[in-house]
Design a protein around this motif. Structure first.
Motif, mmCIF file in Angstrom:
data_model
loop_
_atom_site.group_PDB
_atom_site.id
_atom_site.type_symbol
_atom_site.label_atom_id
_atom_site.label_comp_id
_atom_site.label_asym_id
_atom_site.label_seq_id
_atom_site.Cartn_x
_atom_site.Cartn_y
_atom_site.Cartn_z
ATOM 1 N N MET A 25 -7.632 -8.908 3.489
ATOM 2 C CA MET A 25 -7.522 -7.653 2.801
ATOM 3 C C MET A 25 -6.558 -6.896 3.301
ATOM 4 S SD MET A 25 -11.661 -6.975 2.681
ATOM 5 C CE MET A 25 -11.324 -5.128 2.057
ATOM 6 N N GLN A 26 -6.280 -6.993 4.778
ATOM 7 C CA GLN A 26 -5.321 -6.275 5.412
ATOM 8 C C GLN A 26 -3.658 -6.797 4.825
ATOM 9 O OE1 GLN A 26 -5.699 -3.477 7.459
ATOM 10 N NE2 GLN A 26 -3.645 -3.416 7.196
ATOM 11 N N ALA A 27 -3.894 -8.076 4.807
ATOM 12 C CA ALA A 27 -2.540 -8.880 4.283
ATOM 13 C C ALA A 27 -2.174 -8.123 3.158
ATOM 14 C CB ALA A 27 -2.510 -10.204 4.469
ATOM 15 N N VAL A 28 -3.042 -7.860 1.996
ATOM 16 C CA VAL A 28 -2.793 -7.517 0.737
ATOM 17 C C VAL A 28 -2.391 -5.975 0.834
ATOM 18 C CG1 VAL A 28 -3.574 -6.992 -1.460
ATOM 19 C CG2 VAL A 28 -4.245 -9.084 -0.502
ATOM 20 N N SER A 29 -3.022 -5.376 1.953
ATOM 21 C CA SER A 29 -2.657 -3.788 1.889
ATOM 22 C C SER A 29 -1.070 -3.592 2.652
ATOM 23 C CB SER A 29 -3.693 -3.254 2.931
ATOM 24 O OG SER A 29 -4.881 -2.975 2.149
ATOM 25 N N ASP A 30 -0.835 -4.597 3.565
ATOM 26 C CA ASP A 30 0.313 -4.700 4.149
ATOM 27 C C ASP A 30 1.475 -4.734 3.342
ATOM 28 O OD1 ASP A 30 -0.985 -3.987 6.640
ATOM 29 O OD2 ASP A 30 -0.476 -6.087 7.358
ATOM 30 N N HIS A 31 1.102 -5.886 2.443
ATOM 31 C CA HIS A 31 2.302 -6.299 1.396
ATOM 32 C C HIS A 31 2.574 -5.009 0.205
ATOM 33 C CE1 HIS A 31 4.117 -9.132 -1.588
ATOM 34 N NE2 HIS A 31 3.683 -8.285 -2.369
ATOM 35 N N ASP A 41 1.875 -1.549 -10.377
ATOM 36 C CA ASP A 41 2.741 -2.761 -9.928
ATOM 37 C C ASP A 41 1.927 -4.098 -9.942
ATOM 38 O OD1 ASP A 41 4.901 -1.075 -10.095
ATOM 39 O OD2 ASP A 41 5.268 -0.880 -7.960
ATOM 40 N N SER A 42 2.466 -5.104 -10.167
ATOM 41 C CA SER A 42 1.687 -6.371 -10.055
ATOM 42 C C SER A 42 1.705 -6.898 -8.862
ATOM 43 C CB SER A 42 2.062 -7.262 -11.219
ATOM 44 O OG SER A 42 1.755 -6.958 -12.565
ATOM 45 N N LEU A 43 0.713 -7.447 -8.526
ATOM 46 C CA LEU A 43 0.694 -8.198 -7.305
ATOM 47 C C LEU A 43 0.823 -9.650 -7.210
ATOM 48 C CD1 LEU A 43 -2.102 -6.229 -5.402
ATOM 49 C CD2 LEU A 43 -0.109 -6.324 -4.313
ATOM 50 N N PRO A 44 1.244 -10.408 -6.172
ATOM 51 C CA PRO A 44 1.026 -11.856 -6.252
ATOM 52 C C PRO A 44 -0.417 -12.221 -6.451
ATOM 53 C CG PRO A 44 2.533 -11.406 -4.329
ATOM 54 C CD PRO A 44 1.840 -10.028 -4.892
ATOM 55 N N GLY A 45 -0.853 -13.554 -6.910
ATOM 56 C CA GLY A 45 -2.150 -13.880 -7.002
ATOM 57 C C GLY A 45 -2.664 -14.335 -5.703
ATOM 58 N N ASN A 77 -9.852 -9.287 -16.125
ATOM 59 C CA ASN A 77 -9.816 -10.648 -16.292
ATOM 60 C C ASN A 77 -8.752 -10.960 -17.161
ATOM 61 O OD1 ASN A 77 -12.585 -10.921 -15.289
ATOM 62 N ND2 ASN A 77 -13.386 -10.260 -17.558
ATOM 63 N N GLY A 78 -7.954 -12.026 -16.747
ATOM 64 C CA GLY A 78 -6.926 -12.457 -17.438
ATOM 65 C C GLY A 78 -5.531 -11.876 -17.019
ATOM 66 N N ARG A 79 -5.799 -10.894 -16.001
ATOM 67 C CA ARG A 79 -4.326 -10.202 -15.750
ATOM 68 C C ARG A 79 -4.216 -10.379 -14.321
ATOM 69 N NH1 ARG A 79 -4.707 -5.511 -15.364
ATOM 70 N NH2 ARG A 79 -6.607 -4.820 -16.075
ATOM 71 N N LYS A 80 -2.750 -10.092 -13.761
ATOM 72 C CA LYS A 80 -2.550 -10.282 -12.575
ATOM 73 C C LYS A 80 -3.180 -9.007 -11.699
ATOM 74 C CE LYS A 80 1.964 -12.620 -12.523
ATOM 75 N NZ LYS A 80 3.432 -12.659 -12.220
ATOM 76 N N PRO A 81 -3.596 -9.257 -10.570
ATOM 77 C CA PRO A 81 -4.084 -7.966 -9.948
ATOM 78 C C PRO A 81 -2.826 -6.879 -9.693
ATOM 79 C CG PRO A 81 -3.483 -9.900 -8.151
ATOM 80 C CD PRO A 81 -3.308 -10.369 -9.609
ATOM 81 N N ARG A 82 -3.286 -5.803 -10.040
ATOM 82 C CA ARG A 82 -2.472 -4.471 -10.054
ATOM 83 C C ARG A 82 -2.836 -3.389 -9.028
ATOM 84 N NH1 ARG A 82 1.062 -4.594 -14.345
ATOM 85 N NH2 ARG A 82 0.301 -6.103 -16.083
#
Length: 251
Positions: A25-31, A41-45, A77-82
């Protein structure tokens, strides 16, 4: 056995004592911060972060789910995380939990709310646009016109305070005031039950109209004073309503 081992690995502590999920979770927040990402904005999966961190897809799925529950990302569902917009509902859930578990009281919340809303009224008077002033006045009048319709009064009351916060153009105040909404849905009817006569209810409507007019006139001092007067009366009514309800429950 295999499933139990997988769950144990998911929750296994890292060197600094945090779980793998928490680290993910921290890594996603840091990204998000490092890439200066903005709402929408779209995040990597999951696969990208799993590879970067050396963890399983299951760990990342759990991390994404936790971040979505906190309204930090959107994983439709079916979308990249944003990246998600701020959402006062998270704060509202925490407040409701605090009241429900007797960690905080409704009077304590209203004391904090009073402090904040005196400031939002002054900010709105200083910063509002013509369109925002018109909406605030319209909501105050709609609240008065709702009369005996308690649902309508409550709905317009909540919308009015939200509109005042938005007219102050401070995004954090907007989220904080929004978080009070669910508690207002309970507190407003409770306070209203103590206002037996038409004259008592008219005073409440007039107080809201006075706040709206001061904002329309761009008078921060008058707006703050009118909001202060409103809270003076409302907090007493809320406490009386709670006392009556508790007495009925005890009976």
């Amino acid at each position: 056995m295999g499933m139990a081992m997988s769950q144990a690995n998911t929750q296994a502590a890292t060197g600094d004592g945090r779980s793998l999920v928490h680290r993910a979770m921290q890594a996603v927040s840091d990204h998000i911060r490092a890439q200066s990402m903005r709402v929408g904005d779209s995040l990597p999966g999951e696969a990208y972060f799993a590879g970067q961190l050396g963890v399983s897809r299951a760990v990342m799925r759990e991390a994404f789910g936790a971040l979505a529950a906190l309204k930090l990302i959107d994983v439709g569902n079916g979308r990249k995380p944003r990246v998600s917009a701020m959402d006062g509902s998270v704060m509202a859930t925490s407040l409701e939990h605090g009241v429900g578990t007797a960690q905080i009281t409704v009077p304590e919340i209203w004391d904090v709310r009073r402090t904040i809303e005196l400031r939002t009224a002054a900010l709105a008077a200083a910063s509002r646009t013509d369109e925002e002033a018109a909406r605030i006045c319209a909501l105050a009048q709609a609240m008065a016109d709702a009369g005996e319709d308690l649902r309508g009064v409550t709905r317009y009351d909540i919308a009015l305070h939200d509109a005042i916060a938005r007219a102050g153009h401070n995004a954090l105040f907007v989220q904080i005031v929004s978080s009070f909404g669910p508690l207002m849905e309970l507190a407003v009817p409770s306070a209203w039950s103590t206002r037996i006569t038409e004259a008592q209810r008219k005073v409440v409507f007039d107080q809201h109209l006075a706040i709206a007019r001061a904002i329309e006139l761009r008078d921060p001092a008058a707006a703050q004073a009118a909001m202060d007067q409103h809270f003076d009366a409302s907090i007493g009514d809320i406490l009386e309503g709670m006392s009556q309800r508790n007495g009925q429950n005890a009976g």
